[in-house]
Design a protein around this motif. Structure first.
Motif, PDB file in Angstrom:
ATOM      1  N   THR A  82       0.814  -1.219   0.000  1.00 48.43           N
ATOM      2  CA  THR A  82       0.000   0.000   0.000  1.00 48.43           C
ATOM      3  C   THR A  82       0.844   1.264   0.000  1.00 48.43           C
ATOM      4  OG1 THR A  82      -0.179  -0.311   2.399  1.00 48.43           O
ATOM      5  CG2 THR A  82      -2.053  -1.018   1.058  1.00 48.43           C
ATOM      6  N   TYR A  83       2.107   1.137   0.410  1.00 49.41           N
ATOM      7  CA  TYR A  83       3.047   2.268   0.392  1.00 49.41           C
ATOM      8  C   TYR A  83       4.373   1.760  -0.168  1.00 49.41           C
ATOM      9  CZ  TYR A  83      -0.324   4.699   3.354  1.00 49.41           C
ATOM     10  OH  TYR A  83      -1.462   5.300   3.859  1.00 49.41           O
ATOM     11  N   PRO A  84       4.453   1.558  -1.476  1.00 48.86           N
ATOM     12  CA  PRO A  84       5.596   0.854  -2.076  1.00 48.86           C
ATOM     13  C   PRO A  84       6.947   1.549  -1.927  1.00 48.86           C
ATOM     14  CG  PRO A  84       4.143   1.758  -3.773  1.00 48.86           C
ATOM     15  CD  PRO A  84       3.429   1.910  -2.479  1.00 48.86           C
ATOM     16  N   THR A  85       6.968   2.801  -1.501  1.00 49.50           N
ATOM     17  CA  THR A  85       8.267   3.466  -1.293  1.00 49.50           C
ATOM     18  C   THR A  85       8.785   3.257   0.132  1.00 49.50           C
ATOM     19  OG1 THR A  85       7.242   5.579  -0.674  1.00 49.50           O
ATOM     20  CG2 THR A  85       7.742   5.222  -3.025  1.00 49.50           C
ATOM     21  N   HIS A  86       8.025   2.541   0.960  1.00 47.99           N
ATOM     22  CA  HIS A  86       8.420   2.292   2.350  1.00 47.99           C
ATOM     23  C   HIS A  86       8.962   0.870   2.480  1.00 47.99           C
ATOM     24  CE1 HIS A  86       5.922   5.859   2.928  1.00 47.99           C
ATOM     25  NE2 HIS A  86       6.384   5.957   4.163  1.00 47.99           N
TER      26      HIS A  86
END
Length: 217
Positions: A82-86
């Motif tokens: 859901t937050y692919p940069t994390h």
């Protein structure tokens, strides 16, 4: 025919040994379960790494298994679907060692990429099937070599209706090997339950006690 001098030179050349990598998890979306309790699942809770019952699962339980950010062939990096940069990283750990999903490491420094890279090693838990793995930090800092582990202490519930959540830490000497062993992908089937029949207790009077506990194919 080679001369004796050539033979001697060949003998003195050090052999190059390549360690054969073991099975690797499949890349892409996956769910991650601690082997110590397969009813629970890794997710992020306000970007903190947490483990809660699968029955409470939502989109935040979906992880993405990616090639290691540090480029190691025998390692992976984990980030939130859901937050692919994390990415799950040891660099964002709290003072008590709790891990979190850190933003922007993929485009950051080599140190940050190493902190978000996890080497896949044979499962620490004895007797664990091949679908299970242990993950060892490839950080260049103090967490180097620490295993991704489920903390033993529960924290405040992260999800509504969840009795308790558990933190995820990097532990160099995990006391429970199962807590540092993970199923990545689909949850492995639970071992078959052992059912024992008490021949002295018959609830159906039409059943002869001598038939209890045995059958004929």
């Amino acid at each position: 025919m080679l001369s004796w001098a050539t033979h001697l030179c060949l003998m003195l050349i050090p052999a190059v040994v390549h360690a054969r990598a073991g099975p690797m998890p499949k890349l892409g979306e996956a769910n991650i379960f601690p082997f110590s309790d397969l009813t629970k699942e890794l997710h992020h809770c306000q970007f903190w790494a947490s483990v809660s019952p699968s029955a409470q699962a939502n989109a935040d339980f979906n992880m993405l298994v990616a090639p290691a950010l540090n480029g190691a062939a025998d390692a992976i990096s984990l980030h939130a679907a859901t937050y692919p940069t994390h990415y799950l990283s040891v660099s964002g750990a709290s003072s008590s060692g709790d891990l979190q999903f850190v933003d922007g490491v993929a485009s950051g420094s080599a140190v940050g990429k190493a902190a978000a890279s996890w080497q896949i090693v044979p499962a620490l838990a004895a007797g664990a099937p091949g679908a299970l793995y242990s993950l060892r930090s490839m950080s260049t800092g103090s967490a180097s070599g620490a295993y991704l582990s489920l903390a033993t202490n529960s924290t405040a519930p992260c999800l509504k209706g969840d009795p308790a959540s558990f933190d995820v830490i990097a532990d160099k000497t995990p006391a429970d090997p199962k807590a540092a062993t993970w199923a990545i992908g689909e949850k492995p089937p639970a071992p078959p339950a052992r059912v024992e029949v008490d021949a002295g207790v018959v609830t159906n009077p039409a059943v002869n006690k001598r038939w209890m506990g045995c059958h004929s194919d």
